[in-house]
Scaffold this motif. Structure first.
Motif, PDB file in Angstrom:
ATOM      1  N   THR A 231       0.733  -1.267   0.199  1.00 52.09           N
ATOM      2  CA  THR A 231      -0.196  -0.037  -0.019  1.00 52.09           C
ATOM      3  C   THR A 231       0.748   1.207  -0.057  1.00 52.09           C
TER       4      THR A 231
ATOM      5  N   PRO B 146      -0.394   6.990  -7.087  1.00 48.15           N
ATOM      6  CA  PRO B 146      -1.319   7.809  -6.381  1.00 48.15           C
ATOM      7  C   PRO B 146      -2.685   7.749  -6.948  1.00 48.15           C
ATOM      8  N   ASP B 147      -2.809   7.581  -8.314  1.00 49.96           N
ATOM      9  CA  ASP B 147      -4.211   7.409  -8.785  1.00 49.96           C
ATOM     10  C   ASP B 147      -4.903   6.174  -8.887  1.00 49.96           C
ATOM     11  N   TRP B 148      -4.051   5.207  -8.384  1.00 45.22           N
ATOM     12  CA  TRP B 148      -4.863   3.779  -8.198  1.00 45.22           C
ATOM     13  C   TRP B 148      -5.271   3.865  -7.002  1.00 45.22           C
ATOM     14  N   THR B 149      -6.724   3.316  -6.614  1.00 45.68           N
ATOM     15  CA  THR B 149      -7.226   3.311  -5.168  1.00 45.68           C
ATOM     16  C   THR B 149      -7.668   1.896  -4.847  1.00 45.68           C
ATOM     17  N   PHE B 150      -8.013   1.890  -3.492  1.00 40.91           N
ATOM     18  CA  PHE B 150      -8.036   0.563  -3.167  1.00 40.91           C
ATOM     19  C   PHE B 150      -8.556   0.650  -1.541  1.00 40.91           C
ATOM     20  N   THR B 151      -8.976  -0.179  -0.795  1.00 45.76           N
ATOM     21  CA  THR B 151      -9.334  -0.336   0.460  1.00 45.76           C
ATOM     22  C   THR B 151      -8.473  -1.345   1.169  1.00 45.76           C
TER      23      THR B 151
ATOM     24  N   GLY C 154       0.750   4.145  -3.057  1.00 48.93           N
ATOM     25  CA  GLY C 154       0.681   5.500  -2.644  1.00 48.93           C
ATOM     26  C   GLY C 154       1.419   6.392  -3.236  1.00 48.93           C
TER      27      GLY C 154
ATOM     28  N   PRO D  50      -7.603   4.137 -12.864  1.00 46.37           N
ATOM     29  CA  PRO D  50      -8.059   5.320 -13.418  1.00 46.37           C
ATOM     30  C   PRO D  50      -8.899   5.141 -14.730  1.00 46.37           C
TER      31      PRO D  50
ATOM     32  N   VAL E  65      -7.702  -3.460  -6.463  1.00 46.54           N
ATOM     33  CA  VAL E  65      -7.142  -2.218  -6.927  1.00 46.54           C
ATOM     34  C   VAL E  65      -7.928  -1.609  -8.052  1.00 46.54           C
ATOM     35  N   ARG E  66      -8.418  -0.438  -7.960  1.00 48.41           N
ATOM     36  CA  ARG E  66      -9.227   0.249  -8.996  1.00 48.41           C
ATOM     37  C   ARG E  66      -8.119   0.959  -9.892  1.00 48.41           C
TER      38      ARG E  66
END
Length: 476
Positions: free
Chosen positions: A378, A386-391, A382, A404, A401-402
């Protein structure tokens, strides 16, 4: 040899379209390789004759011949005189990466494998093996196989369910050769060709493969944002599905955990639709923080069938799984299992039994290792993407991972060229969706994960800068 065949017109439709770059044969080889790598063109499928594909694409036969030659050199195509050419995966594509996840899939390149969410063996593994070997003579006088599994391991697994709040007897357990065989065996017994089976989307891809081989009609229900019980219940009723395959514990690949209230509601929806629930509990024993709710079957022990595995907690090389269900269904499964492989390895079962008796030691080691890996992955994402998002999940072994943009399949192909293997979102679903998703396991050492993200960042820049693919012309 497999007689599955793809025609020239069909393969032309699967390809992304005539690329702008030259030489064209190299681009064509790359696109066919991409189809193999993302699973849309399975291994051992016979490819069209060179002249047929050339006609479908509107190019010369020499171009297709050169593309096939390149794919043969890379290990993605095999040919035999008079028999044609068929798709393949390079020998050693994912060789054991030991504890560092490294392999030599192609000459001169080190590939970090982020396609496999399975750790290496725990530290106490040699001790467990030695203890199991010492017990092996106890079984020499018998036939060497028990279709239901060794009584001692069935008792150990049953006791673990009882500890978790689900009273279980050994005669409610079937030992299988891994969780994959457990799912395949259940679908063989419970599902007829043409039956509707509800499955989460995304989900474990090999379970989807088993359903397709059985001829089931897969009814997907989205769980990317969590379980919508009303939607699941509606799907069960409208499709008249008799079986649903669910992963309530650190769902693969999303990492989500269904709470106890959600479990009760899910079982109630299955009761209302008169459907069975096959609950895949492969990651149950791997919470990285907090605890896991009681098993789904607590809410209806007869309707919910549990599938477990030694692969994730203990070691993937132990091809041992199990099914927890009613005693009558156990007897049906044992009879059906005899046509698969008769029984699992006695030694593997004894090793698994030894490790399960030391489950707290194994789990503590796993939690420490996976927490470090998750935090390193993570942090690297980050910083570098940084444009890749996740929980960050509270358990399991992967990030979901989501991206863009919907470029997961292209990114997976580019990543392999940069020396890292990843699984794009569409592998975990049906109908070609989830192109903006990527599963990234964190089972490798932190420094290896950092290197993998650096390579992913380079691959992503390559995909971002690539020209958009043009659609193929229509063929009739």
């Amino acid at each position: 040899m497999n007689t599955q065949y793809v025609s020239g017109l069909h393969l032309a439709r699967l390809l992304a379209g005539p690329p702008d770059e030259r030489p064209y044969y190299a681009a064509l080889a790359r696109e066919i390789r991409r189809l193999v790598l993302d699973g849309r063109l399975p291994a051992r499928v016979r490819l069209p004759a060179e002249r047929d594909l050339a006609a479908a694409l509107g190019v010369s036969r020499t171009t297709v011949t050169a593309a096939y030659d390149r794919l043969r050199d890379q290990g993605f195509v095999e040919s035999r005189q008079g028999a044609g050419s068929w798709t393949a995966l390079p020998s050693g594509t994912v060789p054991p990466g030991a504890r560092f996840g490294m392999s030599h899939a192609w000459p001169g390149s080190e590939v970090i494998d982020l396609g496999c969410a399975a750790p290496s063996a725990p530290r106490i593994f040699p001790e467990a093996v030695a203890a199991a070997v010492a017990r092996l003579p106890e079984y020499e006088a018998g036939p060497g196989y028990e279709p239901a599994g060794l009584a001692v391991l069935r008792a150990t697994v049953a006791a673990r369910y009882t500890e978790r709040g689900l009273p279980t007897r050994p005669d409610q357990i079937v030992i299988t050769s891994g969780a994959q065989q457990a799912c395949t065996l259940l679908f063989q017994v419970l599902v007829e060709s043409g039956d509707a089976v509800l499955a989460e989307r995304p989900t474990y891809p090999h379970a989807l493969d088993a359903l397709r081989r059985r001829g089931a009609r897969v009814v997907p229900v989205g769980v990317d944002a969590g379980w919508d019980i009303e939607l699941i219940g509606s799907g069960l009723r409208q499709a008249a599905a008799r079986v649903a395959y669910v992963i309530p514990d650190f769902q693969n690949p999303t990492g989500r955990l269904l709470d106890d209230a959600g479990r009760a509601a899910l079982v109630a929806a299955a009761q209302d639709a008169d459907a069975l629930l096959v609950a895949d509990e492969t990651f149950t024993e791997l919470p990285l923080a907090g605890s896991v709710p009681r098993p789904l079957a607590v809410h209806d022990p007869a309707r919910v069938i549990c599938v477990g595995s030694a692969a994730k907690l203990l070691w993937g090389g132990l091809r041992i799984g199990w099914i927890r269900t009613t005693a009558p269904l156990v007897r049906r499964l044992v009879l059906a299992r005899e046509s698969f492989d008769i029984a699992s390895s006695v030694l593997d079962q004894l090793i698994t039994d030894e490790l399960l008796h030391r489950i707290d030691e194994v789990r503590a080691e796993r939690v420490e290792w996976l927490t470090r890996g998750r935090d390193a992955l993570t942090a690297a994402l980050g910083e570098l993407l940084p444009d890749w998002t996740f929980t960050a999940p509270a358990g399991g072994m992967s990030l979901w991972v989501r991206l863009p943009a919907p470029v997961a399949t292209d990114l997976a192909a580019a990543a392999l060229r940069h020396g890292v293997r990843v699984m794009p979102g569409p592998v975990f679903g049906t109908e070609g969706v989830l192109e903006d998703r990527l599963r990234l396991p964190f089972v490798l050492p932190p420094e290896t994960l950092r290197t993998a993200v650096e390579r992913l960042a380079a691959a992503y820049r390559e995909v971002e800068s690539a020209p958009a693919a043009r659609p193929l012309p229509a063929y009739v």
